[in-house]
Scaffold this motif. Structure first.
Motif, PDB file in Angstrom:
ATOM      1  N   THR A 238       4.140   8.617  -0.585  1.00  5.83           N
ATOM      2  CA  THR A 238       3.810  10.360   0.407  1.00  5.83           C
ATOM      3  C   THR A 238       4.419  11.224   0.413  1.00  5.83           C
ATOM      4  O   THR A 238       4.267  12.247   1.701  1.00  5.83           O
ATOM      5  CB  THR A 238       2.108   9.442   0.873  1.00  5.83           C
ATOM      6  OG1 THR A 238       2.700   8.211   1.797  1.00  5.83           O
ATOM      7  CG2 THR A 238       1.143   9.072  -0.096  1.00  5.83           C
ATOM      8  N   ALA A 239       5.631  10.191   1.761  1.00 13.86           N
ATOM      9  CA  ALA A 239       6.618  10.511   1.684  1.00 13.86           C
ATOM     10  C   ALA A 239       7.718  10.568   1.077  1.00 13.86           C
ATOM     11  O   ALA A 239       8.110   9.373   0.775  1.00 13.86           O
ATOM     12  CB  ALA A 239       6.011  10.875   3.438  1.00 13.86           C
ATOM     13  N   ARG A 245      11.969   5.391   1.930  1.00 10.56           N
ATOM     14  CA  ARG A 245      12.573   5.078   2.763  1.00 10.56           C
ATOM     15  C   ARG A 245      12.240   3.659   3.076  1.00 10.56           C
ATOM     16  O   ARG A 245      13.212   3.039   3.013  1.00 10.56           O
ATOM     17  CB  ARG A 245      12.435   5.647   4.192  1.00 10.56           C
ATOM     18  CG  ARG A 245      14.016   7.135   4.430  1.00 10.56           C
ATOM     19  CD  ARG A 245      14.498   7.638   5.479  1.00 10.56           C
ATOM     20  NE  ARG A 245      14.580   9.573   5.007  1.00 10.56           N
ATOM     21  CZ  ARG A 245      13.725  10.006   5.483  1.00 10.56           C
ATOM     22  NH1 ARG A 245      12.805  10.004   6.968  1.00 10.56           N
ATOM     23  NH2 ARG A 245      14.280  11.245   5.312  1.00 10.56           N
ATOM     24  N   SER A 246      10.914   3.204   3.104  1.00 15.86           N
ATOM     25  CA  SER A 246      10.367   1.951   3.415  1.00 15.86           C
ATOM     26  C   SER A 246       9.039   1.752   3.026  1.00 15.86           C
ATOM     27  O   SER A 246       8.414   2.848   2.553  1.00 15.86           O
ATOM     28  CB  SER A 246      10.450   1.664   4.919  1.00 15.86           C
ATOM     29  OG  SER A 246       9.646   2.403   6.196  1.00 15.86           O
ATOM     30  N   GLU A 247       8.572   1.212   2.652  1.00 17.30           N
ATOM     31  CA  GLU A 247       6.979   0.837   2.556  1.00 17.30           C
ATOM     32  C   GLU A 247       5.884   1.425   3.549  1.00 17.30           C
ATOM     33  O   GLU A 247       4.507   1.750   3.324  1.00 17.30           O
ATOM     34  CB  GLU A 247       6.728  -0.824   2.624  1.00 17.30           C
ATOM     35  CG  GLU A 247       7.430  -1.121   1.609  1.00 17.30           C
ATOM     36  CD  GLU A 247       6.364  -2.423   1.558  1.00 17.30           C
ATOM     37  OE1 GLU A 247       5.856  -3.084   1.736  1.00 17.30           O
ATOM     38  OE2 GLU A 247       7.611  -4.187   1.374  1.00 17.30           O
ATOM     39  N   ASN A 248       6.799   2.767   4.392  1.00 14.25           N
ATOM     40  CA  ASN A 248       5.520   3.505   5.499  1.00 14.25           C
ATOM     41  C   ASN A 248       5.570   4.191   4.455  1.00 14.25           C
ATOM     42  O   ASN A 248       4.395   4.980   4.979  1.00 14.25           O
ATOM     43  CB  ASN A 248       6.464   4.062   6.741  1.00 14.25           C
ATOM     44  CG  ASN A 248       6.182   2.368   7.704  1.00 14.25           C
ATOM     45  OD1 ASN A 248       5.854   1.736   7.362  1.00 14.25           O
ATOM     46  ND2 ASN A 248       7.315   2.493   8.292  1.00 14.25           N
ATOM     47  N   ASP A 249       6.590   4.709   3.465  1.00 10.05           N
ATOM     48  CA  ASP A 249       6.077   5.340   2.921  1.00 10.05           C
ATOM     49  C   ASP A 249       5.435   5.849   1.733  1.00 10.05           C
ATOM     50  O   ASP A 249       4.659   6.629   0.308  1.00 10.05           O
ATOM     51  CB  ASP A 249       7.555   6.912   2.189  1.00 10.05           C
ATOM     52  CG  ASP A 249       8.518   6.752   3.264  1.00 10.05           C
ATOM     53  OD1 ASP A 249       7.808   6.819   4.263  1.00 10.05           O
ATOM     54  OD2 ASP A 249       9.848   6.396   3.169  1.00 10.05           O
ATOM     55  N   VAL A 250       4.739   4.418   1.344  1.00 10.68           N
ATOM     56  CA  VAL A 250       3.688   3.544   0.153  1.00 10.68           C
ATOM     57  C   VAL A 250       2.553   3.575   0.547  1.00 10.68           C
ATOM     58  O   VAL A 250       2.018   3.088   1.498  1.00 10.68           O
ATOM     59  CB  VAL A 250       4.714   2.691  -0.698  1.00 10.68           C
ATOM     60  CG1 VAL A 250       4.270   2.603  -1.930  1.00 10.68           C
ATOM     61  CG2 VAL A 250       6.163   2.725  -0.762  1.00 10.68           C
ATOM     62  N   ALA A 251       1.475   3.868  -0.715  1.00  7.91           N
ATOM     63  CA  ALA A 251       0.221   4.205  -0.331  1.00  7.91           C
ATOM     64  C   ALA A 251      -0.472   2.969  -1.190  1.00  7.91           C
ATOM     65  O   ALA A 251      -0.264   3.083  -2.522  1.00  7.91           O
ATOM     66  CB  ALA A 251      -0.806   4.961  -0.088  1.00  7.91           C
ATOM     67  N   LEU A 252      -0.689   1.888  -1.050  1.00  6.65           N
ATOM     68  CA  LEU A 252      -1.617   1.155  -2.165  1.00  6.65           C
ATOM     69  C   LEU A 252      -3.075   1.351  -2.570  1.00  6.65           C
ATOM     70  O   LEU A 252      -4.164   2.249  -2.440  1.00  6.65           O
ATOM     71  CB  LEU A 252      -1.857  -0.532  -2.072  1.00  6.65           C
ATOM     72  CG  LEU A 252      -2.057  -1.413  -2.649  1.00  6.65           C
ATOM     73  CD1 LEU A 252      -1.166  -1.702  -4.231  1.00  6.65           C
ATOM     74  CD2 LEU A 252      -3.001  -2.360  -2.751  1.00  6.65           C
TER      75      LEU A 252
END
Lengths: 310, 509
Positions: A238-239, A245-252
């Motif tokens: 989503t970003a 850059r990291s799993e923080n950018d990813v939503a399941l």
């Protein structure tokens, strides 16, 4: 001479009739199964990648509708970046592997998988987990890092991108599937099915310099479209796309959309994405431009969309 | 027997080095034998390797020159070739003994190299450093041929549906490096074909140092004077011209421990080992103090050189200013090299990093770093960009020119920084969206920000930029460019904001 030509023509006509009747039977099978209009798009949620693919194909008439015995099949997932699956930069390896498996079960002679990656392709194929999964399922990973693998193709209907070099695997196969992952993109805003077509082409710079949205829309006019566009939205970035850059950018988010209509399936994916982060169809400009080129419809209401929650 | 064992080991080393330098597509594991090369070990102060090499020399003579040095066995091959029938019409080549050993000249030459090194002209040392000279020959001459063969086999295999081998890039990256490699091949080949190991006993800096040490070694070639009949057969086979059979002397400053003399002695008088009772082992034709005197002389040269080093250091300090104009061309040295100065000082131009770079980013420099940096690795983004998670070059450097660096450290090491020229950008020129640069940026050094309507334009954030060159490589209009940092700096770690997603969502259409 005349007789020989006549016989040839007869044979050709015979073959044509067989193919036609086959196609007809498939359509009939699909419609009769659901007793109604043929399904234009399947949208599935809440499942694992392989299960969602099975459910979507079931709605669309089964893999047999797309893959015939002895055919050469190509899958084109997004393997653009040397990133692990958790980072959502590439198509889910389980999804790709399941597709390989289904094609082989349907009698495909071979299933080749490739992407013209951005990062070093050996690392991309490896870190994405796709090489391992595909080879375990019986598919063949094909390199795409050399211009000698490509052949020039004219795009007569295109606005700006009049010709491109397309990977020979696509040109030589009987049927191919476009398997993008849904994620953000700095220039194209979102990268879905249409943007994924850049990976069948050699010269990315030309696409960027001629206008990204226009060129992407032009790519959809390629004379040999994918039999099916299967959008992986199991994990969405989503970003900071398209690399993240990291799993923080990813939503399941556990979703999957599949359709032969590349415009429709990308439209659906944008609307799905819009629930998490504001994204309008106007922003993802290439979708409307492809519709204008007559490559599909953004009007999902006019389509028979099958929604399945597992 | 000793001779055969020595040749077997030397050939094995030669093969390993050749494979190491022919690396084309991560085909071979890196054997890391380059860490046991004398001069690179000295430069990187690799104590273990130095203790092993110096210890071995003090115990066994110049076994380094006969076994460990790839250029040594390479020269022996030419010497062997010279003795083949097709090359010698007359009798086989004979060497004999040469009185003049040029030891003084060797030390003066070594002193010149030392001064050159201290003045920052490391390339002069690199040209004569045997391992680096060998590396350049293989990487520039043999590797492209190997790559072509690979591509041929790969093309055939792929047409048959096998994709285990793949095509590699074999294009020429530096004409200058190619010329140097050809010259090295011709000169070293010519000298060894006609004059045996003369290279090792004249211009080779390692040969000079180890030649000095081997005078004091425990095991060495000796003449059993009770058996020797002064026939001179040993000397005829001596590639180093160092056996004076008339006076039963061996000049150890030149003996490379090849053991050719042993098998040629019919009397069994040549032997390798400790002095025998009744036999005389005279240490060289060198006068006893000559070596030490040479050493003192060279120490004086070192003293003079230290002064010049100070001057050099001051000069580099001044060139450290950061320039940010778009057209400024400041070269980029790879992460781990710390600074241009560090790279330039320690790199002998062996090209181990260059052949191992999977992205073809590293190439031999021309004059980018100045005269002293010729042939040293410089980053160029015409073929690819530096992999975010790759540290291979730093792992392969034996000389400490590129120091080992962790992936985490590399992620925040700024080897250069991005400069953006909006006048050249597609977004400005054509008012079309692009974003190729930002797409390739792993750290947010370039991001796309609002421009007009839905158009976005690149915005640079040099505080995050690490200079990997992804943006420069992909930009279709050459609107972004990476300017090197002469001294690498620390970049800010990329920002990470957790994206909050509510569980309450549906298909959305």
């Amino acid at each position: 001479m005349d007789r020989r030509e006549f016989l040839k023509a007869l044979a050709a006509a015979g073959a044509l009739v067989t193919i036609k009747s086959n196609g007809l039977m498939d359509v009939m099978a699909a419609t009769s199964a659901k007793s109604g209009k043929a399904v234009d798009m399947a949208a599935v949620m809440n499942g694992e990648p392989a299960a969602m693919l099975d459910a979507a194909l079931k709605e669309l008439g089964g893999i047999e509708k797309f893959v015939k015995k002895g055919q050469k099949v190509v899958l084109k997932p997004n393997i653009g970046w040397a990133r692990t699956p958790e980072l959502g930069a590439n198509t889910n390896p389980e999804l790709v592997a399941r597709m390989v498996q289904l094609c082989l079960e349907a009698g495909a002679a071979e299933v080749k998988v490739f992407d013209h990656s951005c990062d070093n392709w050996v690392r991309c194929y490896d870190l994405s987990g796709i090489q391992k999964a595909v080879e375990a399922a019986g598919g063949i990973m094909v390199p795409a890092d050399n211009v000698s693998y490509y052949e020039k193709v004219e795009l007569p209907k295109a606005k700006v991108l009049k010709d491109v070099l397309v990977h020979k695997a696509i040109l030589d196969c009987d049927v191919w599937f476009n398997m993008p992952v849904l994620k953000t993109h700095g220039g194209a805003k979102l990268t879905i099915s249409m943007k994924n077509l850049m990976g069948i082409v050699w010269d990315r710079r030309a696409i960027h310099s001629k206008g990204l949205h226009e060129s992407i829309a032009d790519l959809t006019t390629f004379h040999k479209p994918a039999a099916l566009n299967i959008v992986d939205a199991y994990r969405i970035m989503t970003a900071n796309g398209p690399q993240g850059r990291s799993e923080n950018d990813v939503a399941l988010t556990k979703a999957l959309f599949a359709s032969t209509d590349i415009v429709a399936v990308d439209t659906a994916a944008v609307k799905f994405f819009n629930q998490f982060k504001s994204m309008s169809l106007e922003e993802v400009g290439h979708i409307a431009q492809a519709q204008a080129l007559g490559m599909g419809t953004m009007d999902l209401e006019s389509l028979n969309v099958k929604r399945v929650k597992l | 027997m000793l001779r055969k064992i020595r040749i077997a080991f030397a050939v094995a080393v030669l093969l390993l080095f050749t494979l190491s330098f022919m690396e084309i597509a991560e085909l071979f594991p890196n054997f890391h034998i380059q860490n046991f090369q004398f001069l690179p070990a000295l430069l990187s102060l690799n104590v273990i390797a130095l203790v092993i090499i110096i210890g071995a020399t003090l115990l066994f003579g110049r076994v380094y020159c006969s076994v460990l040095c790839p250029l040594g066995i390479f020269q022996d091959f030419f010497d062997w070739l010279a003795n083949r029938k097709c090359f010698t019409r007359r009798n086989k080549k004979k060497y004999g003994f040469k009185e003049k050993n040029y030891n003084l000249h060797r030390w003066i030459w070594l002193g010149i190299l030392l001064v050159a090194w201290l003045c920052g002209v490391t390339i002069l040392v690199g040209l004569f450093e045997p391992y680096s000279a060998f590396g350049r020959m293989v990487s520039q001459l043999l590797r492209p041929l190997f790559g072509l063969c690979n591509n041929l086999v790969a093309t055939i295999a792929q047409s048959k549906g096998n994709y285990d081998l793949f095509l590699v890039d074999v294009s020429l990256r530096s004409v200058f490096a190619l010329i140097i490699a050809i010259l090295t091949f011709l000169i070293v080949g010519h000298i060894s074909f006609h004059h045996g190991r003369t290279w090792c006993n004249t211009v080779c800096p390692v040969g000079t140092i180890l030649g000095f040490l081997s005078k004091y070694s425990l095991f060495k070639m000796r003449i059993d004077t009770t058996k020797c009949n002064h026939c001179g057969a040993c000397a005829k086979k001596c590639k180093a011209y160092c056996i004076d059979s008339k006076n039963q002397n061996i000049d150890y400053s030149r003996c490379v421990s090849c053991f050719n003399c042993i098998s040629n002695c019919k009397q069994g008088a040549m032997y390798y080992g400790l002095p025998k009772k009744g036999s005389v082992a005279i240490d060289g034709t060198d006068k006893p103090d000559a070596g030490r005197r040479d050493f003192l002389r060279s120490s004086m040269i070192v003293g003079a050189a230290v002064a010049s080093q100070q001057i050099h250091a001051r000069r580099t300090e001044q060139s450290g200013a950061v320039v940010s104009e778009f057209d400024k061309q400041i070269p980029l040295s790879p992460a781990g090299s710390v600074s241009h100065d560090n790279l330039n000082r320690f790199c002998t131009g062996c090209h181990m990093c260059i052949v191992n770079c999977p992205q073809h980013v590293l190439k031999p420099a021309g004059l980018e770093y100045g005269i002293g940096g010729i042939l040293q690795p410089v980053m160029a983004f015409d073929k690819g960009y530096c992999n975010y998670d790759c540290t291979i070059c730093s792992e392969t450097c034996p000389a400490g020119a590129i120091k080992p660096i962790s992936v985490e450290k590399k992620h925040i090491t700024q080897v250069g920084h991005v400069v953006f020229n909006p006048d050249k950008c597609v977004v400005v020129k054509k008012e079309k969206s692009c974003g190729a640069c930002a797409e390739h940026c792993p750290v947010g050094g370039i991001v796309m920000v609002k421009y007009q309507g839905y158009l976005t334009i690149p915005e640079t954030h040099t505080e995050y930029c690490i200079g990997c060159g992804g943006c420069e490589y992909i930009c279709p209009e050459h609107a972004v460019h990476i300017v090197g940092n002469p001294v690498h700096t620390e970049a800010q770690a990329p920002q990470e904001d957790k994206v909050e997603i509510s569980d309450d969502f549906d298909f959305g259409f």
